[in-house]
Design an enzyme around this catalytic site. Structure first.
Site, PDB file in Angstrom:
ATOM      1  N   ASP A  37      43.860  44.503  70.704  1.00 28.13           N
ATOM      2  CA  ASP A  37      44.566  43.330  71.219  1.00 28.13           C
ATOM      3  C   ASP A  37      45.909  43.796  71.794  1.00 28.13           C
ATOM      4  O   ASP A  37      46.106  45.002  72.007  1.00 28.13           O
ATOM      5  CB  ASP A  37      44.700  42.236  70.143  1.00 28.13           C
ATOM      6  CG  ASP A  37      45.580  42.634  68.977  1.00 28.13           C
ATOM      7  OD1 ASP A  37      46.228  43.696  69.031  1.00 28.13           O
ATOM      8  OD2 ASP A  37      45.629  41.870  67.989  1.00 28.13           O
ATOM      9  N   PHE A  38      46.809  42.873  72.068  1.00 29.60           N
ATOM     10  CA  PHE A  38      48.073  43.257  72.702  1.00 29.60           C
ATOM     11  C   PHE A  38      49.206  43.423  71.694  1.00 29.60           C
ATOM     12  O   PHE A  38      49.952  44.389  71.738  1.00 29.60           O
ATOM     13  CB  PHE A  38      48.473  42.203  73.756  1.00 29.60           C
ATOM     14  CG  PHE A  38      47.548  42.210  74.927  1.00 29.60           C
ATOM     15  CD1 PHE A  38      47.751  43.087  75.980  1.00 29.60           C
ATOM     16  CD2 PHE A  38      46.443  41.371  74.967  1.00 29.60           C
ATOM     17  CE1 PHE A  38      46.878  43.133  77.047  1.00 29.60           C
ATOM     18  CE2 PHE A  38      45.561  41.403  76.040  1.00 29.60           C
ATOM     19  CZ  PHE A  38      45.781  42.279  77.078  1.00 29.60           C
ATOM     20  N   ARG A  39      49.328  42.475  70.755  1.00 30.21           N
ATOM     21  CA  ARG A  39      50.567  42.382  69.989  1.00 30.21           C
ATOM     22  C   ARG A  39      50.457  42.752  68.526  1.00 30.21           C
ATOM     23  O   ARG A  39      51.442  42.671  67.801  1.00 30.21           O
ATOM     24  CB  ARG A  39      51.147  40.971  70.132  1.00 30.21           C
ATOM     25  CG  ARG A  39      51.574  40.676  71.557  1.00 30.21           C
ATOM     26  CD  ARG A  39      52.096  39.275  71.761  1.00 30.21           C
ATOM     27  NE  ARG A  39      52.459  39.059  73.158  1.00 30.21           N
ATOM     28  CZ  ARG A  39      51.595  38.773  74.132  1.00 30.21           C
ATOM     29  NH1 ARG A  39      50.305  38.645  73.846  1.00 30.21           N
ATOM     30  NH2 ARG A  39      51.999  38.625  75.370  1.00 30.21           N
ATOM     31  N   ASN A 116      40.753  36.469  77.725  1.00 32.10           N
ATOM     32  CA  ASN A 116      40.264  37.853  77.769  1.00 32.10           C
ATOM     33  C   ASN A 116      39.645  38.203  79.115  1.00 32.10           C
ATOM     34  O   ASN A 116      38.987  37.382  79.736  1.00 32.10           O
ATOM     35  CB  ASN A 116      39.250  38.071  76.644  1.00 32.10           C
ATOM     36  CG  ASN A 116      39.862  37.813  75.282  1.00 32.10           C
ATOM     37  OD1 ASN A 116      41.080  37.760  75.153  1.00 32.10           O
ATOM     38  ND2 ASN A 116      39.032  37.636  74.276  1.00 32.10           N
ATOM     39  N   CYS A 167      41.061  50.369 100.006  1.00 29.66           N
ATOM     40  CA  CYS A 167      39.987  49.659 100.700  1.00 29.66           C
ATOM     41  C   CYS A 167      39.372  50.531 101.795  1.00 29.66           C
ATOM     42  O   CYS A 167      40.080  51.116 102.614  1.00 29.66           O
ATOM     43  CB  CYS A 167      40.538  48.376 101.295  1.00 29.66           C
ATOM     44  SG  CYS A 167      39.325  47.394 102.175  1.00 29.66           S
TER      45      CYS A 167
END
Ligand code: OAD
Length: 297
Positions: A37-39, A116, A167
């Site tokens: 997760d992030f935190r 997510n 690209c």
């Protein structure tokens, strides 16, 4: 109130009569699949990106997901994406993803709003219109110069080629050369166009809100808990309680849960590990056999 007292049993019996369950999810429902997760201190992405902050002279870990930085220099994000193995191939949905699919199979899921970008929810085979990917996904990419689209396979190749993806579309005989941006929503970017219209209708209809695996630190989805009807029961399934302290959240007008308030009749908290909580809930609902089968397949 739709439930008589704020307990898991009351939520379970309420759920059996629900028609429009709204599920709000975050990175915590994918940690048991091996995606950080992030935190979460220690294991979260934001605690493990110091080398990028040093190398690219960034003040905060969130900057790595900022659109402003990506426009100036896409290399830090590409370096992180390669290390994180975005878009997470060979990762399997968790009990939480299958529980949401089961709600859909039972005909009671209004929608899953997910922050997510890992596309694990759609891997369960849930209908596309039941999932709103609020922060986009790695399902496609877009050229920032000519707006040409890359599909998932092309985007993956572009990320893992080792350089910033450019690209290749031919413009007047030359390759366009614009930077490819994965179709995720970075900080400073607008949410998908239909978000506000879709969520405001869903909020009105919602007869149960389930929030799982999110710290609710990021707007605008962290406003959802306060935007459902005030009588709607709200179940938070998360390692720790979030948004219970008004002092911490007033500056961002974030939601407040009232788990510990003496008059609380709507908010229920299931702590600890999400998959264990959902196993317990599924057993109370008599859904465990079905869920276990889905997880095993
Ligand atoms: P966070 O990392 O902020 O929060 C995840 C929450 O899930 C924390 O409260 C964890 O304690 C909890 N958690 C993790 N694993 C768990 C488990 N196995 N069982 C129970 N609880 C668990 O992630 P998000 O809230 O999703 O946005 O972060 C929101 C947004 O911030 C992301 O979409 C991303 C990020 O910056 C952008 O990049 C734009």
């Amino acid at each position: 109130s739709l439930i008589k007292c704020a307990t898991v049993d009351a939520i379970a019996s309420h759920l059996k009569n629900c028609k429009n369950v709204l599920v709000l999810t975050g990175a915590g429902i994918s940690t048991s699949a091996g995606i950080p997760d992030f935190r979460t201190p220690g294991s979260g992405v934001y605690d493990n990106v110091q080398k990028y902050l040093d190398k690219y002279h960034l003040q905060s870990a969130q900057k790595l997901f900022s659109y402003e930085l990506f426009q100036q220099d896409p290399e830090p994000f590409y370096a992180l994406a390669r290390e994180m193995k975005y878009p997470n191939a060979n990762v399997k949905p968790t009990i939480a993803h299958h529980f949401i699919k089961l709600l859909s199979d039972k005909g009671v899921l209004l929608r899953n709003y997910t922050q997510n970008i890992d596309m694990l929810q759609s891997q369960t085979g849930i209908p596309d219109n039941k999932v709103f990917e609020v922060h986009g996904s790695f399902r496609s990419g877009t050229c920032m110069k000519c707006a040409a689209k890359l599909d998932k396979t092309q985007l993956k190749e572009a990320i893992f080629c080792g350089e910033v993806a450019k690209c290749m579309v031919s413009v007047e005989g030359n390759a366009c050369g614009g930077v490819i941006k994965p179709d995720i929503v970075m900080f400073g970017e607008a949410l998908p166009q239909d978000y506000l219209c879709t969520i405001s209708k869903d909020e009105d209809k919602c007869d149960l809100l389930v929030v799982m695996g999110t710290s609710l630190q990021v707007a605008p989805v962290n406003k959802i808990p306060n935007s459902v009807p005030s009588s709607t029961p709200r179940l938070l399934i998360n390692r720790e309680k979030v948004c219970t302290n008004p002092e911490t959240y007033t500056h961002m007008s974030a939601p407040l849960f009232f788990f510990d308030h003496p008059d609380n009749k709507t908010d229920v908290f299931m702590g600890g590990d999400i998959d264990s909580s959902l196993t317990e809930l599924a057993k109370k609902l008599g859904w465990w056999e079905e869920l276990e089968k889905m997880v095993g397949e």
